[in-house]
Scaffold this active site. Structure first.
Site, PDB file in Angstrom:
ATOM      1  N   ASP A  72       0.870  -1.616  -0.102  1.00  0.00           N
ATOM      2  CA  ASP A  72      -0.164  -0.199  -0.126  1.00  0.00           C
ATOM      3  C   ASP A  72       0.921   1.465   0.185  1.00  0.00           C
ATOM      4  OD1 ASP A  72      -2.305  -1.146   0.125  1.00  0.00           O
ATOM      5  OD2 ASP A  72      -2.260  -1.020   1.958  1.00  0.00           O
ATOM      6  N   TYR A  83       6.766 -10.205   6.652  1.00  0.00           N
ATOM      7  CA  TYR A  83       7.260  -8.534   6.785  1.00  0.00           C
ATOM      8  C   TYR A  83       7.365  -8.718   8.236  1.00  0.00           C
ATOM      9  CZ  TYR A  83       2.697  -8.201   3.245  1.00  0.00           C
ATOM     10  OH  TYR A  83       2.947  -7.918   1.461  1.00  0.00           O
TER      11      TYR A  83
END
Length: 245
Positions: free
Chosen positions: A52, A111
């Site tokens: 994002d 992540y």
């Protein structure tokens, strides 16, 4: 057509995310523009993940298709030259089989989420970590994190705009540790739902601040309802760190 595997590092602060958009700068769009200027024709790029706006990449794996013949080193150098001064760097490049796909061949993604837990404002880390002033108990956060590991319906931790067909995912790893005034949260799974990592981090911070318990985390998970979510952590602290093949 030649296919090359790329490892990409980027600072996501000034981008609309990875995926090409009609309006606004993106990582994918920037690399495709650089590739097209080298090859003289379109050079489609695909990645292991689609981050994002504001999310960073330490080692995003992608592939680029180029009709012309380049040595991997020459292509990497040319892409980096044309990507300047944008904060995107091609760290490595290798030629791969045309059937290999950065997204569909990927069997795991990792992540990192970084929190700076201190009262003074951020200077060097501004935009690269979430600044949380209230003291956090990393050990309690880690205990709560373990409630989310395994095969679950993660509807509570899924964006309402998520396009995944199913909210059921297997979370392989979720770990919280403190290093000085920094808290690192690492997550690993075959794939993640839209906003899943940021949603989990937001709830873990509630636990760390004493507003939630580990049982509250379980309750939120089992609710299978976005309304049960604490809140989404900001994108600043999120980094794509590894794609596994």
């Amino acid at each position: 057509m030649n296919r090359y595997r790329l490892t990409v590092e980027f600072d996501g602060r000034n981008f609309m995310g990875w995926q090409r958009q009609k309006h606004g700068a993106t990582i994918q769009g920037s690399i495709e523009e650089a590739g097209a200027s080298i090859a003289g024709q379109p050079t489609p790029v695909q990645a292991a993940g689609r981050t994002d706006a504001g999310v960073h990449g330490l080692a995003m794996t992608a592939h680029i298709d180029v009709a012309r013949d380049f040595t991997p080193f020459r292509l990497m150098e040319a892409l980096n030259a044309r990507l300047k001064p944008r904060p995107i760097a091609i760290l490595s490049c290798e030629q791969v089989d045309p059937e290999w796909h950065a997204r569909f061949s990927c069997i795991g993604r990792r992540y990192l989420y970084r929190i700076i837990n201190r009262r003074p404002p951020l200077t060097l880390e501004a935009g690269r970590a979430w600044h949380v002033i209230k003291p956090l108990d990393a050990e309690t956060m880690d205990i709560a994190a373990k409630r989310l590991i395994g095969l679950h319906d993660f509807t509570t931790f899924r964006s309402v705009h998520c396009q995944s067909k199913s909210p059921v995912k297997t979370l392989d790893h979720l770990d919280v540790r403190r290093i000085g005034d920094q808290i690192e949260i690492t997550a690993a799974a075959r794939s993640f739902l839209h906003h899943q990592v940021r949603s989990m981090v937001g709830c873990l911070v509630l636990v760390g601040q004493g507003q939630w318990t580990a049982d509250d985390m379980t309750t939120a998970l089992e609710a299978r309802n976005r309304a049960a979510l604490g809140f989404n952590a900001p994108p600043d602290g999120l980094y794509f760190t590894q794609a596994i093949y």
